[in-house]
Scaffold this motif. Structure first.
Motif, mmCIF file in Angstrom:
data_model
loop_
_atom_site.group_PDB
_atom_site.id
_atom_site.type_symbol
_atom_site.label_atom_id
_atom_site.label_comp_id
_atom_site.label_asym_id
_atom_site.label_seq_id
_atom_site.Cartn_x
_atom_site.Cartn_y
_atom_site.Cartn_z
ATOM 1 N N LYS A 40 -8.368 14.847 -26.355
ATOM 2 C CA LYS A 40 -9.093 13.646 -25.930
ATOM 3 C C LYS A 40 -9.422 12.830 -27.183
ATOM 4 C CE LYS A 40 -11.158 15.483 -21.705
ATOM 5 N NZ LYS A 40 -12.415 15.693 -20.959
ATOM 6 N N THR A 43 -12.561 10.413 -27.660
ATOM 7 C CA THR A 43 -13.928 10.950 -27.601
ATOM 8 C C THR A 43 -14.349 11.406 -28.990
ATOM 9 O OG1 THR A 43 -13.557 11.715 -25.347
ATOM 10 C CG2 THR A 43 -15.438 12.631 -26.508
ATOM 11 N N LYS A 339 -17.397 8.439 -25.454
ATOM 12 C CA LYS A 339 -16.023 8.230 -24.994
ATOM 13 C C LYS A 339 -15.673 6.742 -25.030
ATOM 14 C CE LYS A 339 -13.051 8.867 -20.920
ATOM 15 N NZ LYS A 339 -13.013 9.336 -19.521
#
Length: 383
Positions: A40, A43, A339
């Protein structure tokens, strides 16, 4: 002696290593323990020390009443219907030209003088025909009277009538030809026949091109001047894709040129070309509310369009960050995790930026202060 030299080198090397180590520790302090959730990359996690340093605050999506000022630029052009080619009705030699390129002229002003013997002949034919017509009129009236008393035949009277009608038609034709070339038959006699005619301006405007010179012989089909009617001035303005939905036909705009940016004129958008060009812009065409001689063909123009206020959803400007021509916000996930979320922005002012289709952000805590710092951390980690 060798031992001393070796000691000096050892000391220098120790200082260099110490300096490098210091720089690494300094860099480590800036992004110390910055962590990214596996798989991710949008993030970021901050340590307690980083969170205190950045001083992150959060906000939420808000309903706002916002206005938008769209700035446009382009060029002044002339509609083809207002660019005229002027020629002489009849051929001849150019006797004189009274204007130069760029000259302003008024309707009916003499732009050039053409000379030719045929103008003399045309006036002469008119005067001769006029005299013959008067004689034919008198003869026709006499023959009518004689025919009434049967002193002359019907054929003689009809011949006199035909002669009169023919000469009358010829005279009317010659009169019209003289009118077209600017010679009035009123008061025309053998004492004021002239060999020159004037070429008059058909409207008020500017000379764009002069295609002849003094002494040149011209034919009736030859163009003498290209004239511009400023009433046909159009402003072709570029509208970028982000603004195309806000610019409408009929909107009032303010325009100015680079030479006099403080002098602004009113105009109205009259059409929008329904296509996006290669550069990502469309063309809006505007017309000045009144003729203004400060604007000329080919001049670069700036314009401002005030978009009516509207209720929309937005965020404080510092909450929206840009990277590689795209816009993002950061959602606070809790426990110092953030995020990055892509968003589409709309209008903006000095405090807020509109977020298009922002319903998906309504229940989220959005980073306000510190959003740019989070973006830099993601960017440096990626690099």
């Amino acid at each position: 002696m060798h031992f001393k030299i070796l000691s000096i080198y050892s000391l220098a090397l120790a200082l260099v290593l110490s300096s490098c180590s210091g720089k690494k520790e300094e860099e480590k302090t800036v992004y110390e323990n910055t962590k990214f959730t596996k798989n991710k990359e949008n993030t970021v996690h901050l340590t307690e020390k980083q969170a205190q340093s950045v001083g992150i605050t959060t906000t939420t999506i808000q309903d706002r009443n916002m206005e938008k000022l769209v700035r446009l630029n382009g060029k002044a052009e002339i509609a083809p219907s207002h660019i005229s080619s002027l020629s002489s009705i009849m051929g001849g030699h150019i006797k004189s030209i009274t204007v130069i390129n760029g000259s302003h002229f008024s309707k009916g002003q003499v732009l050039a003088i053409v000379e030719d013997p045929q103008f003399i002949q045309l006036q002469q034919d008119y005067l001769v025909t006029k005299a013959q017509l008067e004689a034919a009129r008198l003869n026709f009236n006499r023959q009518k009277d004689l025919n009434t008393s049967k002193a002359s035949s019907d054929k003689t009277m009809q011949t006199a009538q035909a002669d009169y009608s023919t000469l009358n038609a010829t005279l009317k034709g010659l009169e019209e030809k003289l009118r077209i070339i600017g010679i009035s038959v009123k008061g025309l006699n053998t004492g004021n026949i002239r060999s020159k005619i004037n070429v008059y301006a058909p409207f008020t405007g500017f000379v764009s091109k002069i295609l002849v010179n003094n002494g040149q012989y011209i034919n009736p089909a030859d163009t003498l001047f290209e004239l511009i009617n400023p009433a046909g001035l159009l402003l072709e303005l570029k509208v970028f894709e982000n603004d195309i939905n806000d610019v409408k036909v009929g909107q009032e705009i303010v325009v100015y040129n680079n030479q006099n940016p403080d002098v602004k004129s009113n105009a109205k958008i009259v059409s929008i070309v329904p296509s996006i060009e290669t550069g990502g812009s469309a063309t809006a065409v505007a017309r000045l509310s009144s003729v203004n001689s400060d604007f000329v063909k080919g001049m670069y123009i700036n314009a401002e369009v005030n978009i009516s206020s509207r209720n929309t959803q937005g965020l404080p400007n510092e909450a929206v960050v840009s990277f590689e021509n795209k816009n993002y916000v950061f959602e606070d996930l809790g426990k110092s995790n953030y995020k990055m979320i892509p968003v589409t922005t709309g209008i903006s002012d000095d405090q807020f930026t509109e977020v298009i289709k922002a319903d998906f952000l309504k229940e989220k805590k959005i980073v306000q202060k510190g959003a740019y710092g989070l973006l830099m951390m993601l960017k440096n980690k990626a690099e």
